[in-house]
Design an enzyme around this catalytic site. Structure first.
Site, mmCIF file in Angstrom:
data_model
loop_
_atom_site.group_PDB
_atom_site.id
_atom_site.type_symbol
_atom_site.label_atom_id
_atom_site.label_comp_id
_atom_site.label_asym_id
_atom_site.label_seq_id
_atom_site.Cartn_x
_atom_site.Cartn_y
_atom_site.Cartn_z
ATOM 1 N N GLY A 101 -13.169 -0.645 9.132
ATOM 2 C CA GLY A 101 -12.924 -1.706 8.163
ATOM 3 C C GLY A 101 -11.506 -2.245 8.238
ATOM 4 O O GLY A 101 -10.599 -1.560 8.688
ATOM 5 N N CYS A 102 -11.363 -3.486 7.765
ATOM 6 C CA CYS A 102 -10.053 -4.133 7.686
ATOM 7 C C CYS A 102 -10.026 -4.982 6.417
ATOM 8 O O CYS A 102 -10.737 -4.686 5.457
ATOM 9 C CB CYS A 102 -9.784 -4.963 8.936
ATOM 10 S SG CYS A 102 -10.872 -6.387 9.123
ATOM 11 N N GLN A 103 -9.253 -6.046 6.394
ATOM 12 C CA GLN A 103 -9.131 -6.881 5.207
ATOM 13 C C GLN A 103 -10.365 -7.764 4.994
ATOM 14 O O GLN A 103 -10.899 -7.836 3.904
ATOM 15 C CB GLN A 103 -7.869 -7.745 5.299
ATOM 16 C CG GLN A 103 -7.558 -8.535 4.059
ATOM 17 C CD GLN A 103 -7.034 -7.686 2.914
ATOM 18 O OE1 GLN A 103 -6.778 -6.493 3.054
ATOM 19 N NE2 GLN A 103 -6.884 -8.287 1.763
ATOM 20 N N GLY A 105 -12.896 -8.275 7.871
ATOM 21 C CA GLY A 105 -13.945 -7.988 8.839
ATOM 22 C C GLY A 105 -13.670 -8.484 10.242
ATOM 23 O O GLY A 105 -14.438 -8.193 11.160
ATOM 24 N N TYR A 130 -12.250 -5.111 3.243
ATOM 25 C CA TYR A 130 -11.761 -4.628 1.954
ATOM 26 C C TYR A 130 -11.968 -5.674 0.854
ATOM 27 O O TYR A 130 -12.274 -5.319 -0.288
ATOM 28 C CB TYR A 130 -10.280 -4.261 2.088
ATOM 29 C CG TYR A 130 -9.643 -3.737 0.828
ATOM 30 C CD1 TYR A 130 -9.974 -2.476 0.340
ATOM 31 C CD2 TYR A 130 -8.708 -4.491 0.130
ATOM 32 C CE1 TYR A 130 -9.379 -1.985 -0.817
ATOM 33 C CE2 TYR A 130 -8.114 -4.007 -1.024
ATOM 34 C CZ TYR A 130 -8.456 -2.753 -1.488
ATOM 35 O OH TYR A 130 -7.876 -2.263 -2.633
#
Length: 173
Positions: A101-103, A105, A130
């Site tokens: 995961g990241c901010q 996608g 996120y």
């Protein structure tokens, strides 16, 4: 600002098309945040690929989490972490069950593709990142003391003078 966001989105789209059409590697699987939450609850690990600064501001609340940035902020913008695959390989086995995961996608999509190309078998991209996790009111952890230790992180003292030092440190917090 809007131009860079659109450019990033378009480059992510082009990357997906290239992966789907031209790659002989495993296909990136993107799951929505509800499925990601279910996977994490069932024992998957979470690989957070945002920067350390982003991670400290708030991240997915799960038992098995590691923060290995896929990109770094530099004065010239974001650059790929040249040690990313090496760092993940030292922390995980290629058969581990991992949600990436990241901010939003996009970085996690690139990271997942790189991990699959490197031989990782069970990695899934968390679509929406996120931001989508927070939008669904799923649990998050925010590190309030990002640049200093929290009182519960201080090692318990063994000597009387250490007790005095610990009390002084706790009063300063």
């Amino acid at each position: 600002m809007g131009y860079f966001w659109i450019a990033g989105l378009l480059s992510g789209f082009v990357y997906i098309v290239v992966l789907l059409c031209c790659s002989s590697e495993s296909e990136v699987v993107t799951v929505d945040v509800q499925e990601a939450k279910h996977l994490l609850e069932s024992g998957y690990g979470f690989l957070e690929v945002r920067t350390e600064e982003e991670y400290k501001k708030g991240h997915v609340d799960t038992k098995k989490i590691m923060n290995i940035p896929y990109m770094f902020n530099t004065p010239k913008g974001m650059v790929k972490n040249p040690q990313f695959l090496e760092e993940v390989s030292s922390a995980c086995n290629k058969d581990d069950l991992i949600v990436v995961g990241c901010q939003s996608g996009v970085r996690s999509l690139y990271a997942t593709a790189d991990l699959l190309a490197a031989g990782f078998k069970n990695v899934s991209n968390m679509g929406g990142g996120y931001l989508a996790w927070v939008e669904h009111d799923f649990p998050v952890t925010k590190l309030e003391y990002a640049d200093r230790k929290k009182p519960e992180d201080v090692v318990q003292p063994k000597k009387a003078e250490d007790v005095d030092q610990q009390k002084k440190a706790e009063e300063e917090l």
